[in-house]
Design a protein around this motif. Structure first.
Motif, PDB file in Angstrom:
ATOM      1  N   VAL A 106     -54.458 -14.637 -34.643  1.00  0.00           N
ATOM      2  CA  VAL A 106     -54.656 -13.696 -35.739  1.00  0.00           C
ATOM      3  C   VAL A 106     -53.510 -12.307 -35.038  1.00  0.00           C
ATOM      4  O   VAL A 106     -53.145 -11.582 -35.916  1.00  0.00           O
ATOM      5  CB  VAL A 106     -55.984 -13.013 -35.417  1.00  0.00           C
ATOM      6  CG1 VAL A 106     -56.260 -11.505 -36.018  1.00  0.00           C
ATOM      7  CG2 VAL A 106     -57.112 -14.061 -35.976  1.00  0.00           C
ATOM      8  N   ARG A 107     -53.200 -12.124 -34.000  1.00  0.00           N
ATOM      9  CA  ARG A 107     -52.514 -11.121 -33.282  1.00  0.00           C
ATOM     10  C   ARG A 107     -51.048 -11.711 -33.788  1.00  0.00           C
ATOM     11  O   ARG A 107     -50.443 -10.632 -34.358  1.00  0.00           O
ATOM     12  CB  ARG A 107     -52.548 -11.122 -31.841  1.00  0.00           C
ATOM     13  CG  ARG A 107     -53.214 -10.248 -31.181  1.00  0.00           C
ATOM     14  CD  ARG A 107     -53.371  -9.954 -29.807  1.00  0.00           C
ATOM     15  NE  ARG A 107     -54.378 -10.184 -29.138  1.00  0.00           N
ATOM     16  CZ  ARG A 107     -54.894 -11.047 -28.514  1.00  0.00           C
ATOM     17  NH1 ARG A 107     -53.899 -11.899 -28.053  1.00  0.00           N
ATOM     18  NH2 ARG A 107     -55.946 -10.995 -27.903  1.00  0.00           N
ATOM     19  N   ILE A 108     -50.681 -12.840 -33.856  1.00  0.00           N
ATOM     20  CA  ILE A 108     -49.314 -13.111 -34.281  1.00  0.00           C
ATOM     21  C   ILE A 108     -49.022 -12.872 -35.639  1.00  0.00           C
ATOM     22  O   ILE A 108     -48.149 -12.268 -36.252  1.00  0.00           O
ATOM     23  CB  ILE A 108     -48.869 -14.689 -34.147  1.00  0.00           C
ATOM     24  CG1 ILE A 108     -48.991 -14.926 -32.596  1.00  0.00           C
ATOM     25  CG2 ILE A 108     -47.680 -15.158 -34.759  1.00  0.00           C
ATOM     26  CD1 ILE A 108     -48.804 -16.287 -32.148  1.00  0.00           C
ATOM     27  N   VAL A 109     -50.077 -13.041 -36.621  1.00  0.00           N
ATOM     28  CA  VAL A 109     -50.046 -12.916 -37.926  1.00  0.00           C
ATOM     29  C   VAL A 109     -50.069 -11.679 -38.252  1.00  0.00           C
ATOM     30  O   VAL A 109     -49.425 -11.143 -39.192  1.00  0.00           O
ATOM     31  CB  VAL A 109     -51.308 -13.756 -38.611  1.00  0.00           C
ATOM     32  CG1 VAL A 109     -51.476 -13.441 -40.144  1.00  0.00           C
ATOM     33  CG2 VAL A 109     -51.206 -15.301 -38.393  1.00  0.00           C
ATOM     34  N   GLN A 110     -50.997 -10.770 -37.706  1.00  0.00           N
ATOM     35  CA  GLN A 110     -50.835  -9.155 -38.060  1.00  0.00           C
ATOM     36  C   GLN A 110     -49.535  -8.596 -37.593  1.00  0.00           C
ATOM     37  O   GLN A 110     -49.124  -7.730 -38.266  1.00  0.00           O
ATOM     38  CB  GLN A 110     -51.983  -8.656 -37.121  1.00  0.00           C
ATOM     39  CG  GLN A 110     -53.386  -8.771 -37.796  1.00  0.00           C
ATOM     40  CD  GLN A 110     -54.603  -8.210 -36.835  1.00  0.00           C
ATOM     41  OE1 GLN A 110     -54.363  -7.994 -35.804  1.00  0.00           O
ATOM     42  NE2 GLN A 110     -55.851  -8.208 -37.411  1.00  0.00           N
ATOM     43  N   ARG A 111     -48.766  -9.162 -36.280  1.00  0.00           N
ATOM     44  CA  ARG A 111     -47.418  -8.875 -35.982  1.00  0.00           C
ATOM     45  C   ARG A 111     -46.594  -9.008 -37.100  1.00  0.00           C
ATOM     46  O   ARG A 111     -45.689  -8.293 -37.609  1.00  0.00           O
ATOM     47  CB  ARG A 111     -47.014  -9.241 -34.790  1.00  0.00           C
ATOM     48  CG  ARG A 111     -47.328  -8.187 -33.686  1.00  0.00           C
ATOM     49  CD  ARG A 111     -46.593  -8.516 -32.265  1.00  0.00           C
ATOM     50  NE  ARG A 111     -47.785  -8.939 -31.387  1.00  0.00           N
ATOM     51  CZ  ARG A 111     -47.923 -10.198 -30.621  1.00  0.00           C
ATOM     52  NH1 ARG A 111     -47.066 -11.198 -30.895  1.00  0.00           N
ATOM     53  NH2 ARG A 111     -49.018 -10.298 -29.904  1.00  0.00           N
ATOM     54  N   GLN A 112     -46.698 -10.169 -37.682  1.00  0.00           N
ATOM     55  CA  GLN A 112     -45.606 -10.392 -38.886  1.00  0.00           C
ATOM     56  C   GLN A 112     -45.921  -9.611 -39.988  1.00  0.00           C
ATOM     57  O   GLN A 112     -44.761  -9.523 -40.614  1.00  0.00           O
ATOM     58  CB  GLN A 112     -45.861 -12.089 -39.217  1.00  0.00           C
ATOM     59  CG  GLN A 112     -45.243 -13.080 -38.280  1.00  0.00           C
ATOM     60  CD  GLN A 112     -43.980 -12.989 -38.554  1.00  0.00           C
ATOM     61  OE1 GLN A 112     -43.212 -12.187 -37.486  1.00  0.00           O
ATOM     62  NE2 GLN A 112     -43.071 -13.583 -39.156  1.00  0.00           N
ATOM     63  N   LEU A 113     -47.271  -9.377 -40.215  1.00  0.00           N
ATOM     64  CA  LEU A 113     -47.416  -8.512 -41.544  1.00  0.00           C
ATOM     65  C   LEU A 113     -47.050  -7.287 -41.216  1.00  0.00           C
ATOM     66  O   LEU A 113     -46.464  -6.511 -42.234  1.00  0.00           O
ATOM     67  CB  LEU A 113     -49.101  -8.698 -41.772  1.00  0.00           C
ATOM     68  CG  LEU A 113     -49.768  -9.845 -42.498  1.00  0.00           C
ATOM     69  CD1 LEU A 113     -50.980  -9.873 -42.455  1.00  0.00           C
ATOM     70  CD2 LEU A 113     -48.885 -10.054 -43.683  1.00  0.00           C
ATOM     71  N   GLU A 114     -46.987  -6.526 -39.941  1.00  0.00           N
ATOM     72  CA  GLU A 114     -46.496  -5.165 -39.863  1.00  0.00           C
ATOM     73  C   GLU A 114     -44.942  -5.149 -39.873  1.00  0.00           C
ATOM     74  O   GLU A 114     -44.516  -4.107 -40.341  1.00  0.00           O
ATOM     75  CB  GLU A 114     -47.112  -4.756 -38.459  1.00  0.00           C
ATOM     76  CG  GLU A 114     -48.559  -4.551 -38.394  1.00  0.00           C
ATOM     77  CD  GLU A 114     -48.782  -4.169 -36.914  1.00  0.00           C
ATOM     78  OE1 GLU A 114     -47.965  -4.113 -36.019  1.00  0.00           O
ATOM     79  OE2 GLU A 114     -50.175  -4.066 -36.798  1.00  0.00           O
ATOM     80  N   LEU A 115     -44.326  -6.363 -39.453  1.00  0.00           N
ATOM     81  CA  LEU A 115     -42.831  -6.468 -39.474  1.00  0.00           C
ATOM     82  C   LEU A 115     -42.324  -6.450 -40.967  1.00  0.00           C
ATOM     83  O   LEU A 115     -41.288  -5.859 -41.449  1.00  0.00           O
ATOM     84  CB  LEU A 115     -42.195  -7.817 -38.904  1.00  0.00           C
ATOM     85  CG  LEU A 115     -42.449  -7.590 -37.353  1.00  0.00           C
ATOM     86  CD1 LEU A 115     -42.116  -8.857 -36.705  1.00  0.00           C
ATOM     87  CD2 LEU A 115     -41.950  -6.272 -36.581  1.00  0.00           C
ATOM     88  N   THR A 116     -43.078  -6.919 -42.132  1.00  0.00           N
ATOM     89  CA  THR A 116     -42.538  -7.119 -43.368  1.00  0.00           C
ATOM     90  C   THR A 116     -43.134  -5.820 -44.277  1.00  0.00           C
ATOM     91  O   THR A 116     -43.528  -5.130 -43.792  1.00  0.00           O
ATOM     92  CB  THR A 116     -43.184  -8.391 -43.935  1.00  0.00           C
ATOM     93  OG1 THR A 116     -44.676  -8.141 -44.125  1.00  0.00           O
ATOM     94  CG2 THR A 116     -42.622  -9.453 -43.330  1.00  0.00           C
TER      95      THR A 116
END
Length: 116
Positions: A106-116
């Motif tokens: 979940v943390r990895i996906v949330q970081r990806q979402l914040e980057l885009t």
């Protein structure tokens, strides 16, 4: 004048032959009509016209491919969102080992979402 018995028989035979021919013709007419309806349902005429115009065929297939691609993208987005939601719910349960693994995902996906 009275008809001869032979003439009466030949007249009866002619009538029965005419009726048999009419029956055969009506059966052929029914069969031909059925075949015509089946061909119309198959839309063969439209298909052959499409084959005779290659650019229209290419355009139709291009639009179909685009629609298919957009549908797959939207479907995968909903599927991935559902999976992430389920993983967040499982992560909130604080299950040992599995909870840490899910929290990392979940943390990895949330970081990806914040980057885009």
């Amino acid at each position: 004048m009275a008809e001869k018995p032979e003439d009466a028989l030949s007249t009866e035979k002619n009538k029965s032959l005419v009726e048999a021919e009419r029956d055969q013709l009506s059966a052929i007419h029914r069969m031909t009509t059925d075949i015509a309806q089946q061909l119309e349902k198959a839309r063969i005429a439209e298909y052959t016209q499409l084959l005779n115009r290659p650019w229209k065929l290419i355009w139709t297939n291009l639009l179909a491919g685009l629609a298919r691609g957009v549908g797959i993208a939207i479907g995968f987005t909903f599927f991935a969102a559902t999976i992430i939601y389920a993983l967040q719910a499982l992560g909130a349960l604080n299950l040992p080992i599995i909870g840490d693994y899910i929290a990392d995902i979940v943390r990895i996906v949330q970081r990806q979402l914040e980057l885009t």
